[in-house]
Motif scaffolding. Structure first.
Motif, PDB file in Angstrom:
ATOM      1  N   ARG A  51     -13.244  -0.793  15.934  1.00 53.93           N
ATOM      2  CA  ARG A  51     -11.819  -0.603  15.656  1.00 53.93           C
ATOM      3  C   ARG A  51     -11.601  -0.764  14.151  1.00 53.93           C
ATOM      4  O   ARG A  51     -12.239  -1.583  13.511  1.00 53.93           O
ATOM      5  N   THR A  52     -10.658  -0.001  13.626  1.00 53.83           N
ATOM      6  CA  THR A  52     -10.242  -0.113  12.240  1.00 53.83           C
ATOM      7  C   THR A  52      -8.771  -0.478  12.218  1.00 53.83           C
ATOM      8  O   THR A  52      -7.973   0.089  12.973  1.00 53.83           O
ATOM      9  N   LEU A  53      -8.404  -1.419  11.359  1.00 59.17           N
ATOM     10  CA  LEU A  53      -7.015  -1.845  11.247  1.00 59.17           C
ATOM     11  C   LEU A  53      -6.272  -0.882  10.326  1.00 59.17           C
ATOM     12  O   LEU A  53      -6.617  -0.760   9.150  1.00 59.17           O
ATOM     13  N   HIS A  54      -5.288  -0.186  10.889  1.00 58.93           N
ATOM     14  CA  HIS A  54      -4.515   0.815  10.153  1.00 58.93           C
ATOM     15  C   HIS A  54      -3.127   0.285   9.839  1.00 58.93           C
ATOM     16  O   HIS A  54      -2.577  -0.517  10.580  1.00 58.93           O
ATOM     17  N   GLY A  55      -2.551   0.771   8.778  1.00 59.96           N
ATOM     18  CA  GLY A  55      -1.158   0.493   8.445  1.00 59.96           C
ATOM     19  C   GLY A  55      -0.362   1.774   8.557  1.00 59.96           C
ATOM     20  O   GLY A  55      -0.795   2.814   8.080  1.00 59.96           O
ATOM     21  N   GLY A  56       0.785   1.726   9.204  1.00 60.17           N
ATOM     22  CA  GLY A  56       1.622   2.915   9.341  1.00 60.17           C
ATOM     23  C   GLY A  56       0.940   3.989  10.154  1.00 60.17           C
ATOM     24  O   GLY A  56       0.636   5.049   9.649  1.00 60.17           O
ATOM     25  N   ASP A  57       0.693   3.706  11.425  1.00 61.62           N
ATOM     26  CA  ASP A  57      -0.113   4.617  12.234  1.00 61.62           C
ATOM     27  C   ASP A  57       0.692   5.680  12.971  1.00 61.62           C
ATOM     28  O   ASP A  57       0.154   6.391  13.800  1.00 61.62           O
ATOM     29  N   GLY A  58       1.972   5.813  12.705  1.00 62.62           N
ATOM     30  CA  GLY A  58       2.757   6.840  13.371  1.00 62.62           C
ATOM     31  C   GLY A  58       4.048   7.120  12.633  1.00 62.62           C
ATOM     32  O   GLY A  58       4.439   6.398  11.709  1.00 62.62           O
ATOM     33  N   TYR A  59       4.736   8.158  13.044  1.00 64.87           N
ATOM     34  CA  TYR A  59       6.014   8.521  12.447  1.00 64.87           C
ATOM     35  C   TYR A  59       7.069   7.496  12.850  1.00 64.87           C
ATOM     36  O   TYR A  59       7.314   7.272  14.033  1.00 64.87           O
ATOM     37  N   LEU A  60       7.670   6.827  11.884  1.00 63.13           N
ATOM     38  CA  LEU A  60       8.716   5.831  12.094  1.00 63.13           C
ATOM     39  C   LEU A  60       8.266   4.673  12.982  1.00 63.13           C
ATOM     40  O   LEU A  60       9.073   4.076  13.695  1.00 63.13           O
ATOM     41  N   ALA A  61       6.982   4.357  12.992  1.00 63.49           N
ATOM     42  CA  ALA A  61       6.495   3.304  13.888  1.00 63.49           C
ATOM     43  C   ALA A  61       5.291   2.602  13.294  1.00 63.49           C
ATOM     44  O   ALA A  61       4.607   3.126  12.430  1.00 63.49           O
ATOM     45  N   GLN A  62       5.059   1.416  13.795  1.00 67.82           N
ATOM     46  CA  GLN A  62       3.860   0.649  13.462  1.00 67.82           C
ATOM     47  C   GLN A  62       3.460  -0.120  14.707  1.00 67.82           C
ATOM     48  O   GLN A  62       4.244  -0.893  15.229  1.00 67.82           O
ATOM     49  N   SER A  63       2.264   0.103  15.174  1.00 70.86           N
ATOM     50  CA  SER A  63       1.756  -0.664  16.297  1.00 70.86           C
ATOM     51  C   SER A  63       1.357  -2.050  15.816  1.00 70.86           C
ATOM     52  O   SER A  63       1.325  -2.327  14.614  1.00 70.86           O
TER      53      SER A  63
END
Length: 130
Positions: free
Chosen positions: A77-89
């Protein structure tokens, strides 16, 4: 199923209730504005959840890559920032272990290029993961 007639704009994934099953939050343009979909899968198996904190790199550890070695399987797994449009998991890295009970090795490759490895074969019984 997440096949709704709503005009959905954003999705967020998180383990809301810390039960090892990833839940879904849907943000809609039309009503209902927010849907919470709780995962009730009884066959989910064990899990490992990691909250990474950077010490020599960015504090949120965005870009960190984690490798978990089990008996016969390797999970990444890689830790992402800002992984979607108008969202953050959730920034918590979640690993579904299935029937595996022992984590053999855990490796973290930090964004600054450094790495850490933890040999866990003697002490990482995952029957009560956390």
């Amino acid at each position: 199923s997440v096949d709704y007639a709503d005009d959905s704009r954003a999705i967020g994934l998180t383990d809301w209730d810390d039960d090892g099953r990833v839940d879904i939050l849907l943000k809609n343009r039309t009503g209902p504005r927010l849907r919470f979909l709780r995962n009730h899968d009884d066959g989910a198996g064990g899990f490992l959840a990691l909250d990474l904190v950077g010490a020599r790199c960015n504090r949120d550890a965005i870009g960190a890559h984690v490798v978990v070695e089990l008996d016969g399987r390797t999970l990444r797994r890689t830790l992402h920032g800002g992984d979607g449009y108008l969202a953050q998991s959730s920034k918590r890295l979640h690993f579904g272990l299935g029937e595996s009970k022992v984590v053999r090795k855990l490796s973290v490759n930090w964004p600054d290029g450094s790495s850490q490895s933890f040999e866990l074969a003697d002490r990482a019984d995952c029957s009560a993961s956390r």
